[in-house]
Design a protein around this motif. Sequence first.
Motif, PDB file in Angstrom:
ATOM      1  N   ASN A 141       1.372  -1.572  -0.040  1.00  9.67           N
ATOM      2  CA  ASN A 141       0.233   0.023   0.416  1.00  9.67           C
ATOM      3  C   ASN A 141       0.153   1.301  -0.158  1.00  9.67           C
ATOM      4  O   ASN A 141       0.164   2.189   0.198  1.00  9.67           O
ATOM      5  N   GLY A 142       2.253   1.138   0.091  1.00 14.20           N
ATOM      6  CA  GLY A 142       3.047   2.276   0.183  1.00 14.20           C
ATOM      7  C   GLY A 142       4.067   2.374  -0.804  1.00 14.20           C
ATOM      8  O   GLY A 142       3.746   2.437  -1.933  1.00 14.20           O
ATOM      9  N   SER A 143       4.341   3.003  -0.971  1.00 14.97           N
ATOM     10  CA  SER A 143       5.966   3.355  -1.396  1.00 14.97           C
ATOM     11  C   SER A 143       7.449   2.593  -1.625  1.00 14.97           C
ATOM     12  O   SER A 143       8.318   3.316  -2.087  1.00 14.97           O
ATOM     13  N   GLU A 144       7.789   1.852  -0.785  1.00 16.80           N
ATOM     14  CA  GLU A 144       8.796   1.096  -0.592  1.00 16.80           C
ATOM     15  C   GLU A 144       8.430  -0.424  -1.785  1.00 16.80           C
ATOM     16  O   GLU A 144       7.613  -0.693  -2.001  1.00 16.80           O
ATOM     17  N   TRP A 145       9.867  -1.099  -2.314  1.00 17.68           N
ATOM     18  CA  TRP A 145       9.880  -1.792  -2.784  1.00 17.68           C
ATOM     19  C   TRP A 145       9.560  -3.308  -2.089  1.00 17.68           C
ATOM     20  O   TRP A 145       9.483  -3.084  -0.804  1.00 17.68           O
ATOM     21  N   GLU A 146       8.863  -4.191  -3.279  1.00 19.78           N
ATOM     22  CA  GLU A 146       8.141  -5.037  -1.620  1.00 19.78           C
ATOM     23  C   GLU A 146       9.391  -6.001  -1.796  1.00 19.78           C
ATOM     24  O   GLU A 146      10.519  -6.682  -2.530  1.00 19.78           O
ATOM     25  N   VAL A 147       9.679  -6.609  -0.461  1.00 17.20           N
ATOM     26  CA  VAL A 147       9.945  -7.503   0.237  1.00 17.20           C
ATOM     27  C   VAL A 147       9.477  -8.799   1.076  1.00 17.20           C
ATOM     28  O   VAL A 147       8.281  -8.512   1.323  1.00 17.20           O
ATOM     29  N   HIS A 148      10.340  -9.827   0.689  1.00 17.55           N
ATOM     30  CA  HIS A 148       9.833 -10.790   2.075  1.00 17.55           C
ATOM     31  C   HIS A 148      10.182 -10.599   2.951  1.00 17.55           C
ATOM     32  O   HIS A 148      11.495 -10.409   2.815  1.00 17.55           O
ATOM     33  N   GLU A 149      10.262 -11.009   3.880  1.00 14.78           N
ATOM     34  CA  GLU A 149      10.945 -11.829   5.401  1.00 14.78           C
ATOM     35  C   GLU A 149      11.668 -12.621   5.140  1.00 14.78           C
ATOM     36  O   GLU A 149      12.299 -13.739   4.622  1.00 14.78           O
ATOM     37  N   HIS A 150      13.498 -12.219   5.477  1.00 21.15           N
ATOM     38  CA  HIS A 150      14.618 -13.093   5.017  1.00 21.15           C
ATOM     39  C   HIS A 150      15.210 -12.695   6.436  1.00 21.15           C
ATOM     40  O   HIS A 150      14.985 -12.541   7.396  1.00 21.15           O
ATOM     41  N   PRO A 151      15.514 -14.055   7.499  1.00 22.94           N
ATOM     42  CA  PRO A 151      16.697 -14.360   8.181  1.00 22.94           C
ATOM     43  C   PRO A 151      17.741 -12.982   8.443  1.00 22.94           C
ATOM     44  O   PRO A 151      18.135 -12.828   7.631  1.00 22.94           O
ATOM     45  N   HIS A 152      17.697 -12.841  10.039  1.00 18.79           N
ATOM     46  CA  HIS A 152      19.177 -12.146  10.254  1.00 18.79           C
ATOM     47  C   HIS A 152      19.566 -12.133  11.037  1.00 18.79           C
ATOM     48  O   HIS A 152      19.684 -13.720  11.656  1.00 18.79           O
ATOM     49  N   LEU A 153      20.765 -11.961  11.394  1.00 16.68           N
ATOM     50  CA  LEU A 153      22.106 -12.433  12.410  1.00 16.68           C
ATOM     51  C   LEU A 153      21.993 -12.434  13.652  1.00 16.68           C
ATOM     52  O   LEU A 153      20.559 -11.158  13.960  1.00 16.68           O
ATOM     53  N   TYR A 154      21.723 -12.618  14.300  1.00  8.70           N
ATOM     54  CA  TYR A 154      21.629 -13.220  15.439  1.00  8.70           C
ATOM     55  C   TYR A 154      22.342 -12.731  15.967  1.00  8.70           C
ATOM     56  O   TYR A 154      23.901 -12.705  16.356  1.00  8.70           O
ATOM     57  N   GLY A 155      22.476 -11.409  17.104  1.00  4.19           N
ATOM     58  CA  GLY A 155      23.195 -10.793  18.022  1.00  4.19           C
ATOM     59  C   GLY A 155      23.504  -9.739  16.358  1.00  4.19           C
ATOM     60  O   GLY A 155      23.024  -9.424  15.547  1.00  4.19           O
ATOM     61  N   LYS A 156      25.008  -9.003  17.323  1.00  4.17           N
ATOM     62  CA  LYS A 156      25.330  -8.080  16.735  1.00  4.17           C
ATOM     63  C   LYS A 156      27.029  -8.935  15.635  1.00  4.17           C
ATOM     64  O   LYS A 156      27.750  -9.778  16.332  1.00  4.17           O
ATOM     65  N   LEU A 157      27.555  -7.778  14.627  1.00  7.24           N
ATOM     66  CA  LEU A 157      28.322  -8.939  13.679  1.00  7.24           C
ATOM     67  C   LEU A 157      29.696  -8.874  14.212  1.00  7.24           C
ATOM     68  O   LEU A 157      30.352  -9.871  14.757  1.00  7.24           O
ATOM     69  N   SER A 158      29.908  -8.336  15.858  1.00  3.22           N
ATOM     70  CA  SER A 158      31.304  -7.655  16.734  1.00  3.22           C
ATOM     71  C   SER A 158      30.289  -9.069  17.764  1.00  3.22           C
ATOM     72  O   SER A 158      31.615  -9.658  17.809  1.00  3.22           O
ATOM     73  N   ASP A 159      29.376  -9.542  17.560  1.00  3.44           N
ATOM     74  CA  ASP A 159      29.884 -10.547  18.503  1.00  3.44           C
ATOM     75  C   ASP A 159      30.325 -12.457  17.627  1.00  3.44           C
ATOM     76  O   ASP A 159      29.943 -12.851  18.429  1.00  3.44           O
ATOM     77  N   TYR A 160      30.581 -11.915  16.569  1.00  3.57           N
ATOM     78  CA  TYR A 160      31.509 -12.374  15.738  1.00  3.57           C
ATOM     79  C   TYR A 160      32.455 -13.493  15.139  1.00  3.57           C
ATOM     80  O   TYR A 160      33.294 -12.074  15.144  1.00  3.57           O
ATOM     81  N   ASP A 161      33.712 -13.882  15.097  1.00  7.87           N
ATOM     82  CA  ASP A 161      35.110 -14.679  14.183  1.00  7.87           C
ATOM     83  C   ASP A 161      34.769 -14.622  13.160  1.00  7.87           C
ATOM     84  O   ASP A 161      33.627 -15.502  12.597  1.00  7.87           O
ATOM     85  N   LYS A 162      34.973 -13.648  12.249  1.00  5.09           N
ATOM     86  CA  LYS A 162      35.424 -14.513  10.575  1.00  5.09           C
ATOM     87  C   LYS A 162      35.997 -15.130  10.427  1.00  5.09           C
ATOM     88  O   LYS A 162      37.257 -14.909  10.368  1.00  5.09           O
ATOM     89  N   LEU A 163      35.655 -16.310   9.504  1.00  7.28           N
ATOM     90  CA  LEU A 163      36.696 -17.550   9.093  1.00  7.28           C
ATOM     91  C   LEU A 163      36.951 -17.338   8.058  1.00  7.28           C
ATOM     92  O   LEU A 163      38.087 -17.848   7.460  1.00  7.28           O
ATOM     93  N   TYR A 164      36.043 -16.124   7.450  1.00 12.68           N
ATOM     94  CA  TYR A 164      36.744 -16.887   5.794  1.00 12.68           C
ATOM     95  C   TYR A 164      35.337 -15.884   4.989  1.00 12.68           C
ATOM     96  O   TYR A 164      34.583 -15.476   5.274  1.00 12.68           O
ATOM     97  N   GLU A 165      35.968 -15.248   3.493  1.00 14.87           N
ATOM     98  CA  GLU A 165      35.006 -13.864   3.121  1.00 14.87           C
ATOM     99  C   GLU A 165      35.514 -13.847   1.955  1.00 14.87           C
ATOM    100  O   GLU A 165      36.544 -15.013   1.055  1.00 14.87           O
ATOM    101  N   LEU A 166      34.406 -13.938   1.019  1.00 18.65           N
ATOM    102  CA  LEU A 166      34.414 -14.401  -0.746  1.00 18.65           C
ATOM    103  C   LEU A 166      33.236 -13.388  -1.128  1.00 18.65           C
ATOM    104  O   LEU A 166      32.643 -12.824  -0.112  1.00 18.65           O
TER     105      LEU A 166
END
Length: 366
Positions: free
Chosen positions: A244-269
């Motif tokens: 009904n509004g002006s935003e782009w249509e999106v579905h619900e997607h899973p979000h990160l549990y907690g903050k990014l700083s709560d995690y260790d980064k093991l690998y990135e690409l």
Amino acid sequence: MAKKMDFYRLDRLLENNATWNILLGERANGKSYAVKEYAINEALKEGNITCALIRRLDEDIKASVISAYFNDAGLIEMIKKKTDGRYNCIHYYQRKFYFAHYDSETDKLTKGFPFCVVFALANAERYKSSTVFPTLKTVIFEEFTTEKYYLTNEASKLMNMCSTLFRLNTGRVFMIANKISRVCPYFQEFGFQKGVPKMKEGQLDTYTLKTLDGDDVKIAVEMCASPKHAKSGMFFGKNAKVINGSEWEVHEHPHLYGKLSDYDKLYELSLEHMEFTFNILLLAHKTKDHLCVFVYPAKIKKCDRLITEEYSTSNMVTPALDSRIKAEVFIQELIERNKLVYPSNLIGEDFNTVINNMKQNPFNLI
């Protein structure tokens, strides 16, 4: 008492005199109606086929799907008035729309002249040598954005098809869509991939591109304003703003549990497609037994290890996850277990649309 409708009008867009006209906006704000009204008026002036309607797939132009396209009550009333009752309906037959008259007493339908011919873009190759409509003035491409998948080289297919339809004539192309997905090959091909997602309601932008012959082609893009009349009461909660509004249509997607700083980064690409680049992180929570794959836009820096469909001589660039790299095998397993998370629903929507439109699934190991 019913409220007066104030649906979108085409006047401002037509003043630009652009060859290509792109109309984006919320559902049911009248943008399709306005273009259909324009096409019908042009046809009634000429008394011939002046309009072509394009949909993406063959199944989109079946009679059961498309036969009612022009049968808006307001348009029918307009046709009856302008033809003094000679025509009181529109009939779809063998991929053409006809002005027609239906006699309810005798149950007889009398076809007048055809004014619009229908095509599936997926069959564009079939029309190259057999399609001649010298009176054509308008091409309408409905639902040009999708959250599913686009045809291979779709933007080029549409441009070639419009060139075939118009031949040596000139006319207007109207591309119409709801704000379904910001991931769109047309935005990239026409050069406003970054501009369109930032457009505000009511904004109209124009672009001038060059043809191979050096001629100017004008493109107008309008983020159609929402009507002021009452919104539908059928949508509520999380869906209300996007439908009904002006935003782009999106579905619900899973979000990160907690903050990014709560995690260790093991690998990135990184993953790149069209104008979209995402970084993909393999994360392990610092205090909990929790692993996940986190996706976010690579606005600042992308990794040397890159997934893309573009050709590269680098061993660090492939079209999918590499089975020789243990971390990427683990990423693939986590994705299969639905451990893929995003910072927002909009980013999740963009990423999933990108994946759907890649030639092969980048999460299938190679």
